[in-house]
Design a protein around this motif. Structure first.
Motif: not given
Length: 509
Positions: A147-171
């Motif tokens: 199904x594909x995969x991303x990684x979200x860095x839970x609790x880390x205030x990363x730059x938005x492009x690195x937030x890892x939310x499929x369909x919002x910050x990346x494919x």
């Protein structure tokens, strides 16, 4: 007579048909209205809530106050894409790691077989260690997660492009593809990472791991840290992927910080047998002057973290840190024979724990005020009938987009009248708890990124909008997110090129 009966039958049939149309017509309209397109942008969802702020838009007066149901796309003409919100691309990584994701059957140390997912051949994935100020670079390779995969860095205030939310910050990263995340570890603390593509299923089945950021200064002598990541695999409770106790060596008099990470969908209690303890940190933020307690439990929210600090007894006896039950982390030197103790009847109240300290901003003079009222009612969600969560009386996708400007002081009231508790998680920010059920906080600043809001409870929280982007603000009981308990925080002047659904098959929940 027969003609009269026939006319009566026709009338009754017509009336029944009209009643059926009157009943089914609105239901059919509601069903049709609930259907989601094959691809949609979160920027087109629901309605904009500007929190009472006056914002500048084109018009004869130069500015106006937006109403609740005004659109939220008027800034897109001059907006910047969130793909530009990245760490310095020219800076070399201080910590670099590759994570290879696979769909595979694996075994827990006890021999239990799990049909799930792995990162570098194991679940949980490897613990990622960094020091404050270091640039972390993680290359994610999808070898076989269909199904594909991303990684979200839970609790880390990363730059938005690195937030890892499929369909919002990346494919979502499809099979045979890769994606690289880069962010500076700006805050010491205990965090974790997990997939945010089909997250309710992929997290449960193993796509997760711990991330620990240590202070830049050397730790004082006589201290140690122990990671304790709680996860259930097919109903088996594990700590760091192991069923039963996890043992860690700790010398007499040594101060040990047990970094508890709750990856489950519900809260879990933690308590200590054999010594007093301090709750040193919550969600990666140290508490201010936390007092030593004993015979007291700490509640760890779903997605949340709690650092339990224990000073080992001088006589060398072991200490047991219970995590949700009899098993947990046993600290010892000569012996690990630490008996289990029942869960204490007292639970630590963080509203009054610790001593006050400056927040660095005034939450009583906010630039934006929002309500996040959680309810429940019957209806259709993407054509499916059921009883679904609501936000401010609206069902997904007709939910608020909370709009802020960079630098705003934001105050939000979260009210839960839904009949079930919800662990609320705001991406990209930490918020301070101001009050619960109208009772103001009197202890040390209680900073959270994951907050348990019990049924019938209300919380006032505040934060500074200092991390531009488009950020999820959702329930971290992940099945609840699939049932519509999702909103977003959007900064003015930021847009996204990504869509939920579409050719990328993006499914963040």
């Amino acid at each position: 007579m027969n003609g009269t009966r026939r006319r009566g039958a026709r009338l009754r049939l017509a009336l029944a048909g009209a009643a059926t149309i009157a009943l089914l017509g609105p239901l059919a309209w509601m069903w049709q209205d609930s259907l989601m397109p094959d691809a949609y942008s979160v920027m087109d969802m629901g309605y904009a809530d500007y929190g009472g702020a006056v914002t500048h838009v084109a018009g004869t007066s130069g500015h106006s106050e937006h109403s609740e149901h005004s659109g939220h796309s008027e800034h897109t003409a001059s907006a910047r894409s969130l793909t530009s919100l990245t760490a310095d691309p020219d800076r070399a990584a201080d910590v670099a790691i590759t994570l290879v994701a696979r769909k595979q059957r694996f075994r827990l140390p006890t021999g239990r077989s799990v049909d799930g997912y792995t990162l570098n051949g194991a679940s949980p994935g490897p613990v990622i260690h960094a020091t404050v100020g270091q640039l972390v670079e993680v290359r994610l390779v999808n070898e076989s997660v269909p199904d594909g995969i991303t990684l979200h860095w839970h609790g880390v205030d990363v730059p938005n492009a690195a937030d890892g939310v499929a369909g919002v910050t990346q494919d979502a990263v499809g099979v045979g593809r890769s994606f690289t995340y880069r962010f500076v570890a700006g805050q010491a603390g205990t965090f974790w990472y997990h997939s945010h593509q089909v997250s309710h299923e992929q997290v449960r089945r193993g796509l997760l791991g711990a991330l620990v950021v240590t202070p830049a200064a050397r730790p004082p002598a006589g201290t140690a840290d122990v990671v304790a990541l709680l996860h259930l695999y097919d109903g088996a409770r594990t700590i760091n992927g192991r069923e039963g106790d996890v043992r860690a060596e700790a010398r007499p008099g040594e101060r040990v910080r047990v970094q508890v990470i709750n990856t489950e969908n519900g809260q879990t209690p933690v308590w200590v047998g054999g010594a007093p303890f301090r709750l040193a940190a919550v969600d990666g933020t140290d508490l201010h002057e936390p007092a030593s307690v004993r015979d007291t439990a700490v509640t760890v929210t779903a997605g949340g973290r709690a650092d339990i600090e224990v000073t080992m007894p001088e006589d060398g006896s072991p200490v047991r840190v219970h995590i949700g039950g009899p098993a947990g982390v046993v600290l010892g030197s000569r012996s690990y024979d630490a008996p289990t103790v029942p869960r204490p009847s007292t639970t630590l109240d963080l509203l009054s724990y610790g001593t006050p300290a400056s927040l660095g901003f005034d939450p009583d003079r906010p630039d934006r005020r929002f309500d996040y009222e959680i309810g429940r009612r019957p209806g259709f969600l993407d054509g499916r009938p059921g009883v679904w969560w609501t936000i401010n009386g609206h069902m997904f996708p007709d939910v608020p987009m909370f709009v802020v400007a960079e630098g705003d002081v934001v105050r939000m009231r979260i009210v839960n009248d839904s009949g079930e508790p919800h662990p609320m998680h705001l991406h990209g920010h930490h918020a301070v708890v101001l009050s619960r059920d109208g009772v103001r906080a009197t202890g040390g600043p209680w900073w959270v990124d994951s907050l348990e809001v019990g049924t019938g409870e209300s919380y006032d929280i505040a934060f500074v909008a200092d991390n531009p982007g488009i950020w999820m603000d959702h329930c971290h009981n992940l099945p609840h997110a699939t049932e519509g308990l999702v909103a977003h925080l959007m900064y003015e002047g930021v847009t996204t090129p990504f869509t939920v659904g579409g050719t990328g098959g993006n499914k963040p929940e």
